[in-house]
Design a protein around this motif. Structure first.
Motif, PDB file in Angstrom:
ATOM      1  N   ASN A 108      -0.121  21.251  41.319  1.00 12.48           N
ATOM      2  CA  ASN A 108       0.146  20.126  40.416  1.00 12.48           C
ATOM      3  C   ASN A 108      -1.052  19.848  39.520  1.00 12.48           C
ATOM      4  OD1 ASN A 108       1.979  18.573  42.993  1.00 12.48           O
ATOM      5  ND2 ASN A 108       2.863  19.082  41.021  1.00 12.48           N
ATOM      6  N   ALA A 109      -0.780  19.399  38.298  1.00 12.27           N
ATOM      7  CA  ALA A 109      -1.861  19.005  37.401  1.00 12.27           C
ATOM      8  C   ALA A 109      -2.643  17.832  37.986  1.00 12.27           C
ATOM      9  CB  ALA A 109      -1.304  18.651  36.019  1.00 12.27           C
ATOM     10  N   VAL A 112      -5.499  19.011  40.355  1.00 13.70           N
ATOM     11  CA  VAL A 112      -6.747  19.481  39.742  1.00 13.70           C
ATOM     12  C   VAL A 112      -7.425  18.369  38.958  1.00 13.70           C
ATOM     13  CG1 VAL A 112      -5.831  21.821  39.612  1.00 13.70           C
ATOM     14  CG2 VAL A 112      -5.687  20.359  37.596  1.00 13.70           C
ATOM     15  N   THR A 116     -12.675  21.574  36.967  1.00 17.61           N
ATOM     16  CA  THR A 116     -12.543  22.953  36.495  1.00 17.61           C
ATOM     17  C   THR A 116     -12.985  23.961  37.548  1.00 17.61           C
ATOM     18  OG1 THR A 116     -14.725  22.821  35.442  1.00 17.61           O
ATOM     19  CG2 THR A 116     -12.809  22.314  34.067  1.00 17.61           C
ATOM     20  N   LEU A 133     -10.352  26.833  36.841  1.00 16.38           N
ATOM     21  CA  LEU A 133      -9.125  26.418  36.169  1.00 16.38           C
ATOM     22  C   LEU A 133      -8.677  27.459  35.154  1.00 16.38           C
ATOM     23  CD1 LEU A 133      -7.044  24.095  35.730  1.00 16.38           C
ATOM     24  CD2 LEU A 133      -8.553  23.287  33.886  1.00 16.38           C
ATOM     25  N   SER A 136      -3.877  23.696  32.511  1.00 23.82           N
ATOM     26  CA  SER A 136      -3.152  22.556  33.065  1.00 23.82           C
ATOM     27  C   SER A 136      -2.172  22.030  32.028  1.00 23.82           C
ATOM     28  CB  SER A 136      -4.136  21.453  33.475  1.00 23.82           C
ATOM     29  OG  SER A 136      -3.459  20.335  34.020  1.00 23.82           O
ATOM     30  N   TYR A 137      -1.000  21.620  32.504  1.00 19.51           N
ATOM     31  CA  TYR A 137       0.021  21.059  31.616  1.00 19.51           C
ATOM     32  C   TYR A 137       0.538  19.760  32.226  1.00 19.51           C
ATOM     33  CZ  TYR A 137       3.980  20.857  28.395  1.00 19.51           C
ATOM     34  OH  TYR A 137       4.876  20.471  27.418  1.00 19.51           O
ATOM     35  N   PRO A 138      -0.169  18.643  31.975  1.00 18.20           N
ATOM     36  CA  PRO A 138       0.195  17.368  32.609  1.00 18.20           C
ATOM     37  C   PRO A 138       1.603  16.882  32.294  1.00 18.20           C
ATOM     38  CG  PRO A 138      -2.032  17.267  31.709  1.00 18.20           C
ATOM     39  CD  PRO A 138      -1.426  18.536  31.201  1.00 18.20           C
ATOM     40  N   ASP A 141       3.261  18.170  34.971  1.00 18.59           N
ATOM     41  CA  ASP A 141       2.440  18.041  36.177  1.00 18.59           C
ATOM     42  C   ASP A 141       2.254  19.378  36.894  1.00 18.59           C
ATOM     43  OD1 ASP A 141       0.838  16.955  38.074  1.00 18.59           O
ATOM     44  OD2 ASP A 141       2.381  15.714  39.025  1.00 18.59           O
ATOM     45  N   ALA A 143      -0.294  23.082  37.018  1.00 17.11           N
ATOM     46  CA  ALA A 143      -1.567  23.702  36.657  1.00 17.11           C
ATOM     47  C   ALA A 143      -1.699  25.021  37.401  1.00 17.11           C
ATOM     48  CB  ALA A 143      -2.738  22.786  36.995  1.00 17.11           C
ATOM     49  N   SER A 204      -4.126  11.032  35.018  1.00 20.97           N
ATOM     50  CA  SER A 204      -2.766  11.501  34.759  1.00 20.97           C
ATOM     51  C   SER A 204      -2.070  10.570  33.774  1.00 20.97           C
ATOM     52  CB  SER A 204      -1.968  11.548  36.060  1.00 20.97           C
ATOM     53  OG  SER A 204      -0.605  11.759  35.792  1.00 20.97           O
TER      54      SER A 204
END
Length: 374
Positions: A108-109, A112, A116, A133, A136-138, A141, A143, A204
């Motif tokens: 999940n984003a 993380v 990094t 890392l 990430s794509y919040p 949610d 990563a 978030s």
């Protein structure tokens, strides 16, 4: 009830908790149900020799059914649990799953966060491996992180078709709840196609995610990023959050958890691994930047368009900066969150009626939805 995303377990300073916060659950399995059916039949026949034979047959059959289900559980756990890892950051810990044999791990984003660099513990291992890392794509949610020196023998998970997930299917949730690595809980698929808005916090944005899988398998802090698995040893989702009951001071609502479906996971992870960003989320978009809009009584009354994307869905339908969106399809729009939620339940390419006001006059536009990118 409202969802809570506090499933990144704060990093413990001492022994991991194993006391009162752990909750035991018991599954009434098919074997028990079979036994009940046999006993009911015996009662109806008033203890005749036939009923005795049936009861005897039931007593013999029930352990066999139970043992078969138990064997299936153990086989699934043996197949998938070695692919579930624990991820530690400077501020907490969560779970992840091995995505490929090159060392990519999807999680999940919110696990993380802004970190990094990570420490990853493989299942049944006390060694911690360094990871960095990938992307990430919040908004969904999700990563991806990557082990700096991937060991041999990594076992990538097999993803199932989330489009075939059905209510009533047995599920196993695997991860590190409360910091207890390589833990497994069980339940069923309670619902599919849920649209859930996560709470904001911890960096978030409070993503609104559509098509989530609802499960009764226990999901606790630390489970985030772990695997939701079917009895074919396929990952059908990533454990992400549980609901909370505001009437119980925000305590977790027992047996109501949510997982991001496998189709979304593979779509986003593949893009992050390929380019470090997402250009095609598979989510519907209007192609607008908006802000809250309030009426004369200072009550939320829609979302005002700040700008439109040139050539985008809204612009092509005639919407422009200054318009106030008040309806999408049959859904009234009063806040930015309500617009996001409405769009999360739709698909790119859908043609939808958008109600709006311009200079105080109401109107509608037919918009062919586009795709949300990075």
């Amino acid at each position: 009830m409202h969802p809570t995303k506090d499933h990144t377990r704060p990093r413990p300073s001492g022994p991991r908790p194993t006391g009162p916060r752990a909750v035991a659950a018991r599954l009434v399995g098919p074997g028990t149900l079979a036994l009940c059916a046999v006993l009911a039949l015996a009662g109806c026949t008033s203890g005749t020799s036939t009923s005795s034979a049936a009861a005897s047959a039931g007593a013999t059959a029930t352990p066999s059914v139970t043992n078969q289900l138990e064997s299936e559980y153990q086989q699934v756990i043996g197949n998938v649990l070695p692919s579930v890892v624990q991820i530690t950051t400077a501020s907490g810990l969560g779970s992840g799953i091995v995505y490929d044999d090159k060392g990519d791990i999807v999680t999940n984003a919110h696990v993380v966060g802004t970190a990094t660099n990570f420490q990853v513990s493989l299942a049944n291992s006390s060694n911690q491996l360094a990871a960095t890392l990938v992307g990430s794509y919040p908004d969904d949610d999700l990563a991806v992180i990557k082990l700096s020196s991937p060991p041999g023998g990594l076992r990538p998970v097999v993803f199932g078709d989330s489009g075939k997930v059905a209510v009533g299917q047995i599920t196993l949730a695997m991860g590190s709840p409360l910091g207890l690595s390589s833990s497994v809980t069980q339940g069923i698929v309670s619902a599919v196609g849920r649209t859930v808005t996560e709470p904001q916090g911890g960096g978030s944005p409070g993503a609104t995610i559509g098509n989530m899988v609802q499960t009764s398998a226990a999901i606790n802090p630390g489970n985030s990023g772990g695997a939701l698995v079917n009895l074919s040893s396929q990952v059908i989702g990533i454990n992400t959050l549980a609901a909370v009951d505001p009437e119980l001071n925000g305590s977790a609502a027992t047996g109501i958890g949510f997982a991001i479906p496998s189709a979304t996971i593979t779509n986003i992870a593949d893009q992050l691994i390929s380019s470090g960003k997402v250009t095609n989320s598979g989510r519907a978009a209007l192609g607008v930047v908006v802000r809250p809009y309030f009426n004369g009584s200072y009550q939320p009354a829609g979302v005002a368009i700040v700008s439109v994307t040139n050539g985008g869905p809204a612009a092509s339908a005639g919407l422009q900066a200054g318009d106030v969106i008040t309806q999408v399809g049959s859904t009234q729009i009063t806040t930015v969150n309500s617009l996001t939620t409405a769009l999360a339940s739709l698909q790119p390419g859908n043609k939808i009626s958008v109600g709006y006001t311009r200079n105080g006059s109401g109107s509608t536009a037919q918009v062919t939805l586009g795709t949300l990118g990075s």
